[in-house]
Design an enzyme around this catalytic site. Structure first.
Site, PDB file in Angstrom:
ATOM      1  CG  HIS A   1      34.547  31.051  36.015  1.00 30.46           C
ATOM      2  ND1 HIS A   1      35.126  31.371  34.839  1.00 30.46           N
ATOM      3  CD2 HIS A   1      33.611  29.827  35.662  1.00 30.46           C
ATOM      4  CE1 HIS A   1      34.752  30.707  33.948  1.00 30.46           C
ATOM      5  NE2 HIS A   1      33.992  29.844  34.273  1.00 30.46           N
TER       6      HIS A   1
ATOM      7  CG  ASP B   1      36.730  34.538  35.163  1.00 32.13           C
ATOM      8  OD1 ASP B   1      35.647  34.785  34.904  1.00 32.13           O
ATOM      9  OD2 ASP B   1      37.089  33.369  35.693  1.00 32.13           O
TER      10      ASP B   1
ATOM     11  CB  SER C   1      33.109  26.835  33.217  1.00 33.50           C
ATOM     12  OG  SER C   1      32.410  28.182  32.721  1.00 33.50           O
TER      13      SER C   1
END
Length: 412
Positions: A390, A387, A139
């Site tokens: 990212h 998160d 990712s």
């Protein structure tokens, strides 16, 4: 005596001016906030660094090491596109999701000994005219690929050739820039090698990895690729059963299985070797760029803490050191790239995109709880999805592509 008077007067004035300037600089250093100091001193440092870089290159020495440096205050530097307009993954569209602070968009990476130029979309498209640029990995590979598409889409007509219908998956995405004949593709392959189980279906409780074979989808298209960015690492830390050929060679984090635990480092190295071997054997001239590990910033290793990555500014140089795991994963990628470069004397060029340090210094650039839309609309909760892996788009990951541009153009 009269003839010397103006010189004497000018000398006195110069000394007074220098004195006032010195006092002003001392006041800035001792009494001003860091942001103000950066705003004042950064232009001077840029001039010094640019001059030093020019002199070094003129004398035949290559002094630019983009992996070492610091983040400096640069208002507006990362405000270069609208993430919603270019269709980034919703979980990284922090402004759309209501993140109120936007200071994370006002920093620029300043390498030691040179300056990293801002991303130039037209120059990038010209450099890869007629070529297929492929991102392969996990990712973070997707995070960088979407960043590149957004940076390029602001400068040239484009279209989405393919995108998985489920917005949360995005395992294969392809964009086209017809005016330059450029294709940019993203291939989901979190182990780089062929895998099954959770990596393909999140509801599955296990991962099976076949280290001797590259993942099917990207391997089938490998002979069409001109620029390849390999970016993996985080999934190798998960539990998995590893195969080589038809047999199990070991496991990682599966104590219930009566198998040898081979850890994460050896499979990580082998996964990169398998990918490099596939990209080396077709005889196609290409650039293969191996990206180093991008660290997470989960405080206390909690992924459900809304304050897990709540810091509002980058770490300063020396304030945050890499841990042993981060250093090890970075070193493996660097070593494998150097080994591949030594072994392949043909048309395949191997490079390292060393982002580990600059990414480690940006705990402020993650979505945090703003991976979801308006997470505090109904009040704060003790636990919620967060998160801290990212980066927001736009955000610090755009710097990865500034470095990629310099890698691709430095030997043209």
């Amino acid at each position: 005596m009269a003839a010397w008077q103006p010189l004497h007067s000018l000398s006195t004035t110069a000394w007074l001016a220098a004195g006032f300037l010195s006092l002003a600089l001392l006041h800035l250093l001792c009494c001003s906030p860091p942001v103000t100091q950066d705003a004042v001193f950064t232009p001077l440092l840029q001039y010094v660094n640019t001059t030093h870089s020019f002199l070094s290159s003129s004398s035949g020495r290559r002094s630019c090491d983009y992996s070492e440096g610091r983040w400096v205050w640069a208002p507006g530097h990362a405000r270069r596109y609208n993430g919603t307009a270019c269709g980034v993954k919703e979980g990284q569209d922090c402004l759309r999701n209501g993140r109120p602070d936007t200071g994370y968009l006002d920093w620029r990476w300043q390498p030691a000994g040179c300056r990293l130029p801002a991303f130039d979309a037209r120059a990038f498209l010209s450099a890869v005219r007629g070529k297929h640029v492929a991102f392969i990995g996990d990712s973070m590979a997707r995070n960088q690929a979407e960043s590149l598409f957004c940076l390029l889409s602001a400068a040239a007509p484009h279209r989405v050739v393919h995108r998985d219908p489920e917005p949360h998956r995005r395992q294969f995405v392809r964009w086209a820039f017809p005016t330059h004949g450029v294709t940019v593709s993203l291939y989901w392959a979190p182990y780089l090698a062929r895998s099954a189980g959770k990596s393909e279906n999140y509801s599955m409780p296990y991962n099976l990895v076949y280290l001797d074979a590259p993942a099917d989808r990207w391997a089938a298209d490998a002979d069409t690729m001109d620029v390849v960015v390999l970016s993996a690492g985080h999934w190798l830390l998960n539990s998995a059963v590893y195969h080589n050929g038809s047999g199990v060679i070991g496991v990682h984090a599966h104590p219930e299985l009566n198998r040898t635990d081979i850890g994460y480092a050896s499979p990580f190295r082998q996964a990169y070797r398998t990918a490099v071997e596939r990209l080396s054997r077709s005889g196609r001239p290409r650039a293969v760029v191996l990206a180093t590990f991008s660290p997470t910033h989960f405080e206390n290793n909690r992924m459900d803490d809304p304050a897990a990555c709540a810091r509002k500014e980058p770490y300063r140089d020396g304030e945050k050191e890499l841990n042993r795991l981060e250093e090890e994963l970075r070193s493996i990628v660097v070593e494998e790239a150097e080994a591949a470069a030594r072994m392949n004397g043909g048309d395949v060029r191997f490079e390292v995109l060393d982002v580990t340090k600059l990414a480690a210094m940006r705990p402020d650039g993650h979505p945090g709880p703003y991976m979801n839309r308006d997470p505090f609309a109904h009040g704060a909760r003790e636990r919620m999805q967060t998160d801290c892996l990212h980066f927001c788009l736009p955000g610090p990951v755009d710097t990865f592509n500034e470095m990629l541009q310099q890698i691709l153009t430095k030997r043209r």
